[in-house]
Design an enzyme around this catalytic site. Structure first.
Site, PDB file in Angstrom:
ATOM      1  N   HIS A 130      57.888  71.206   0.545  1.00 37.85           N
ATOM      2  CA  HIS A 130      57.606  72.251  -0.453  1.00 37.85           C
ATOM      3  C   HIS A 130      58.746  72.196  -1.492  1.00 37.85           C
ATOM      4  O   HIS A 130      59.127  73.401  -2.024  1.00 37.85           O
ATOM      5  CB  HIS A 130      57.838  73.510   0.429  1.00 37.85           C
ATOM      6  CG  HIS A 130      56.819  73.891   1.428  1.00 37.85           C
ATOM      7  ND1 HIS A 130      55.911  73.076   2.108  1.00 37.85           N
ATOM      8  CD2 HIS A 130      56.346  75.031   1.688  1.00 37.85           C
ATOM      9  CE1 HIS A 130      55.239  73.755   2.823  1.00 37.85           C
ATOM     10  NE2 HIS A 130      55.324  75.065   2.589  1.00 37.85           N
ATOM     11  N   GLY A 145      51.869  69.728  -1.521  1.00 39.64           N
ATOM     12  CA  GLY A 145      51.166  69.970  -0.490  1.00 39.64           C
ATOM     13  C   GLY A 145      50.805  71.646  -0.413  1.00 39.64           C
ATOM     14  O   GLY A 145      50.005  72.104  -0.217  1.00 39.64           O
ATOM     15  N   HIS A 146      51.676  72.389  -1.031  1.00 40.59           N
ATOM     16  CA  HIS A 146      51.673  73.915  -1.167  1.00 40.59           C
ATOM     17  C   HIS A 146      51.656  74.309  -2.512  1.00 40.59           C
ATOM     18  O   HIS A 146      52.638  74.317  -3.175  1.00 40.59           O
ATOM     19  CB  HIS A 146      52.573  74.690  -0.050  1.00 40.59           C
ATOM     20  CG  HIS A 146      52.425  76.209   0.017  1.00 40.59           C
ATOM     21  ND1 HIS A 146      51.818  76.873  -1.045  1.00 40.59           N
ATOM     22  CD2 HIS A 146      52.726  76.692   1.238  1.00 40.59           C
ATOM     23  CE1 HIS A 146      51.753  78.024  -0.358  1.00 40.59           C
ATOM     24  NE2 HIS A 146      52.098  78.104   0.744  1.00 40.59           N
ATOM     25  N   HIS A 189      44.187  76.028   4.275  1.00 38.91           N
ATOM     26  CA  HIS A 189      45.191  77.299   4.173  1.00 38.91           C
ATOM     27  C   HIS A 189      44.815  78.424   2.994  1.00 38.91           C
ATOM     28  O   HIS A 189      44.893  78.034   1.765  1.00 38.91           O
ATOM     29  CB  HIS A 189      46.294  76.629   3.819  1.00 38.91           C
ATOM     30  CG  HIS A 189      47.639  77.537   4.158  1.00 38.91           C
ATOM     31  ND1 HIS A 189      48.196  78.375   3.091  1.00 38.91           N
ATOM     32  CD2 HIS A 189      48.501  77.475   5.250  1.00 38.91           C
ATOM     33  CE1 HIS A 189      49.369  78.898   3.705  1.00 38.91           C
ATOM     34  NE2 HIS A 189      49.664  78.217   4.823  1.00 38.91           N
ATOM     35  N   GLU A 226      46.396  78.632   9.306  1.00 33.15           N
ATOM     36  CA  GLU A 226      46.493  79.710   8.720  1.00 33.15           C
ATOM     37  C   GLU A 226      45.313  80.026   7.623  1.00 33.15           C
ATOM     38  O   GLU A 226      45.810  80.104   6.336  1.00 33.15           O
ATOM     39  CB  GLU A 226      47.934  79.652   8.059  1.00 33.15           C
ATOM     40  CG  GLU A 226      48.878  79.695   9.066  1.00 33.15           C
ATOM     41  CD  GLU A 226      50.337  79.824   8.192  1.00 33.15           C
ATOM     42  OE1 GLU A 226      51.237  80.404   9.093  1.00 33.15           O
ATOM     43  OE2 GLU A 226      50.572  79.403   7.316  1.00 33.15           O
ATOM     44  N   GLU A 277      46.499  86.411   7.003  1.00 38.26           N
ATOM     45  CA  GLU A 277      47.878  86.764   6.332  1.00 38.26           C
ATOM     46  C   GLU A 277      48.131  87.487   5.379  1.00 38.26           C
ATOM     47  O   GLU A 277      47.367  87.358   4.299  1.00 38.26           O
ATOM     48  CB  GLU A 277      48.604  85.101   6.226  1.00 38.26           C
ATOM     49  CG  GLU A 277      49.962  85.109   5.992  1.00 38.26           C
ATOM     50  CD  GLU A 277      50.546  83.655   5.534  1.00 38.26           C
ATOM     51  OE1 GLU A 277      51.523  83.750   4.725  1.00 38.26           O
ATOM     52  OE2 GLU A 277      49.586  82.555   5.953  1.00 38.26           O
ATOM     53  N   CYS A 300      50.244  87.343   3.027  1.00 43.56           N
ATOM     54  CA  CYS A 300      50.501  86.516   1.674  1.00 43.56           C
ATOM     55  C   CYS A 300      48.997  86.108   1.080  1.00 43.56           C
ATOM     56  O   CYS A 300      48.812  86.151  -0.046  1.00 43.56           O
ATOM     57  CB  CYS A 300      51.314  85.456   1.973  1.00 43.56           C
ATOM     58  SG  CYS A 300      52.943  85.610   2.211  1.00 43.56           S
ATOM     59  N   CYS A 324      57.827  84.659   4.613  1.00 46.19           N
ATOM     60  CA  CYS A 324      57.127  84.533   3.188  1.00 46.19           C
ATOM     61  C   CYS A 324      56.872  85.982   3.017  1.00 46.19           C
ATOM     62  O   CYS A 324      56.591  86.250   1.786  1.00 46.19           O
ATOM     63  CB  CYS A 324      56.195  83.407   3.259  1.00 46.19           C
ATOM     64  SG  CYS A 324      54.974  83.446   4.494  1.00 46.19           S
ATOM     65  N   CYS A 325      56.101  86.631   3.891  1.00 40.75           N
ATOM     66  CA  CYS A 325      55.395  87.762   3.808  1.00 40.75           C
ATOM     67  C   CYS A 325      56.169  88.959   3.162  1.00 40.75           C
ATOM     68  O   CYS A 325      55.810  89.602   2.179  1.00 40.75           O
ATOM     69  CB  CYS A 325      54.389  88.202   4.930  1.00 40.75           C
ATOM     70  SG  CYS A 325      53.287  86.942   5.400  1.00 40.75           S
TER      71      CYS A 325
END
Length: 636
Positions: free
Chosen positions: A132, A180-181, A272, A324, A339, A341, A407-408
């Site tokens: 990340h 990756g994200h 995801h 997710e 989620e 997010c 994260c949320c």
């Protein structure tokens, strides 16, 4: 550098004021409670301590998830949105203090990531799939842009530019690969718009175009011994997470990270859900800049797949906990992951799709998601949050104050703080009213100063008043007719206008202290899901206006699985309940409990049924009282 304030929709957050009976208390609580509470969590979780240790030249002692830095960045972004709308010297000083700490932790070459600086400085850019680094860089850039626009200060912007320049120097030259994200892509487009530096636009395009065409991510899965991240939790978390990147035979599965094929060739939303939303939002921003037809067509195709086959009635996204995210068409199980997010990411994507096309369906989905899939993620007191947002619960799912992967919560804070960005838009010479949220906007269109204020009774009632003054200038005004409105009436200074059934009503006149009155009829609707949605076969959900409703055990005297054939009979506004909600009341069929003593099974024709009362509340408000079961979908 010459930074400039450039917003693609032409309306800056500082031009919008929100004064709304429903949303203002939530935004005030976000400002006064949530942001302060989350700052304390940054201290307690070790997030700020990580920056301190790096700034002091120390090594080791890293605390939290490997992407923990983003919690601080999103907190700064949320606080900056608050500062763009009101003066708050105490908050501004606290933000400046955190920014100074971040700047002190930046390495001489511009690199900034506390995990790698403390634990594995030699392993930068070796684990793009999992570690990340680029995701963290993206949230840093977004925070920097928000802070600059709010305050005019370049302190964090300079940090972000130095890091972005390093990324640009490294990728495409030393390293060929994608994150990756996804996240940095949309951040780079924001940075491009605020600096007018085309290298950031080009870098965003590089990451978007390369995705699904290279094998770096697959190579990393096959060569774990060469990667950074092994020191984190003895590699156990990384190893477990890699399981979602492979098929059963061990071969690489790029769907998780939307890397299974080039974006322009993708037919379905995969993997995801948060990653997907961030990628699609960035790609839409890129399409706004380039006008590329093939990219636009692919985004519209993916949106159609998502909204007609892979989205919950609340606007929530992603049924599967293991990765997710998305699975297959019509897999919309009610123990949804959904989620928070991902709902936020959907708002980001749909806003950009609206800016690209001007189509009302995107603003409609923003409204649905804001009132349901997103808002359920935040407790009424602003201190607890859902990571997952299921559509049914047996009473064991509750919000939490913070998470190991947090994260949320700060994501929710930044969306609430920036809500004004989604109310109005300018496209060409027209001013759009996209969301009916009370407040005002003052902006300039074709040299004319336009002042617009609205008073909205949503979501409880469909009455809206819009006052417009442009000192006699002719400005096209477009008002969204919500997709949920059974019928609509519109008047200007008491004179009736014909309103379309959906889409935008366009009014063009010389505006001079004129009043528009709109009434959107709200009735309770019993919704059915597509027959292919196995989880909801033979079930209905209740919806009124923009709100999806649910039953909670605390309001109903039977186990919720027993309720069938719900028939709404009335709606009542309850100012004493859940900070004021309109409830749906009615009757449903339940089994007669007489005669079951000593029996576990008996012929169905021997079981009588009776009618009993039920009460349904808005889905966003569940789990704010005594713990208990909840259901959105009831048997029909």
């Amino acid at each position: 550098m010459g930074p400039r304030d450039a917003v693609s929709d032409g309306i800056s957050l500082s031009e919008v004021a929100i004064d709304d009976d429903f949303w203002s208390p939530r935004r005030e609580r976000n400002r006064d409670v949530t942001i302060s509470y989350q700052y304390d969590q940054l201290e307690e979780s070790g997030t700020l301590e990580n920056f301190r240790r790096v700034a002091a030249g120390e090594s080791g002692g890293f605390q939290g998830m490997w992407f923990q830095d983003t919690d601080a960045y999103k907190w700064i972004e949320a606080a900056s949105y608050v500062l763009s709308q009101r003066e708050d010297p105490e908050l501004e000083a606290k933000v400046d203090e955190v920014i100074s700490l971040i700047a002190d932790a930046q390495q001489p070459d511009g690199y900034l990531n506390t995990y790698f600086s403390l634990v594995e400085p030699e392993n930068r850019w070796t684990n793009l799939h999992m570690m990340h680094e680029l995701y963290c860089a993206g949230h840093l850039i977004e925070a920097a842009v928000a802070h600059y626009r709010a305050t005019g200060k370049e302190t964090l912007l300079e940090v972000a530019i130095d890091f972005a320049d390093l990324v640009d120097d490294v990728f495409g030259d030393e390293v060929e690969g994608v994150p990756g994200h996804e996240e940095i892509e949309l951040a780079l487009l924001k940075l491009y718009r605020v600096t007018d530096e085309t290298r950031y636009l080009d870098l965003a395009k590089y990451f978007i175009d390369l995705r699904g065409t290279e094998d770096r991510l697959a190579w990393e899965i096959d060569n774990p011994e060469t990667l950074g991240g092994a020191e984190y939790d003895d590699g156990e978390v990384i190893s477990a997470a890699r399981s979602v990147f492979t098929h059963e035979d061990g071969s690489y599965d790029g769907r998780y990270a939307q890397a299974h094929e080039p974006l322009r060739e993708q037919e379905t939303v995969e993997g995801h859900s948060v990653r997907a939303m961030y990628l699609f939002a960035a790609a839409t921003d890129l399409a706004i800049e380039t006008g590329e037809d093939e990219l636009i067509a692919s985004l519209e195709r993916l949106w159609t797949n998502m909204t007609t086959k892979r989205m919950y009635v609340t606007g929530g996204l992603g049924p599967e906990e293991a990765h997710e995210g998305f699975t297959t068409d019509y897999d919309l199980r009610n123990d949804a992951y959904a989620e928070t997010c991902a709902a936020i990411g959907s708002v980001y994507w749909n806003q950009r799709l609206f800016e690209l096309t001007g189509e009302a369906k995107y603003a409609d989905l923003i409204e649905r998601t804001l009132y349901n899939g997103f808002l359920a993620g935040v407790s009424l007191d602003g201190t607890e949050f859902f990571y997952e947002n299921p559509l049914e619960s047996d009473g064991d799912h509750h919000r939490k104050g913070w998470f190991t992967c947090a994260c949320c919560p700060p994501n929710a804070a930044r969306l609430l703080a920036s809500l004004g960005e989604y109310v109005y838009s300018q496209r060409g010479s027209a001013l759009y009213v996209n969301q009916y949220i009370g407040g005002s906007v003052e902006t300039t269109i074709d040299g004319a100063t336009v002042e617009l204020s609205q008073d909205s009774a949503l979501p409880w009632s469909g009455e809206v008043t819009v006052d417009v003054d442009a000192e006699g200038a002719s400005v096209p005004l477009r008002l969204r007719i919500p997709e949920w409105a059974d019928s609509s009436t519109v008047t200007v200074n008491g004179e009736s206008l014909d309103a379309p059934a959906e889409g935008y009503l366009e009014i063009e006149r010389e505006w001079d202290d004129d009043r528009i009155e709109l009434t959107f009829e709200q009735t309770v609707t019993r919704l059915e899901a597509h027959p292919a949605v196995a989880a909801d076969a033979g079930r209905v959900a209740l919806k009124r206006g923009p709100l999806v409703y649910c039953l909670e055990a605390v309001d109903n005297d039977r186990p919720l699985h027993q309720y069938e054939e719900p028939e709404p009979t009335s709606t009542t506004h309850r100012p004493d309940l859940l900070e004021g909600v309109t409830v749906i009341e009615g009757e449903a069929s339940v089994p007669d409990r007489q005669g079951w003593d000593g029996e576990l099974y008996r012929p169905a024709d021997e079981t009588a049924r009776e009618r009993t009362a039920f009460t349904a509340i808005p889905y966003y408000a569940w789990d704010n009282r005594d713990p208990g079961a909840m259901r959105v979908w009831l048997r029909s």
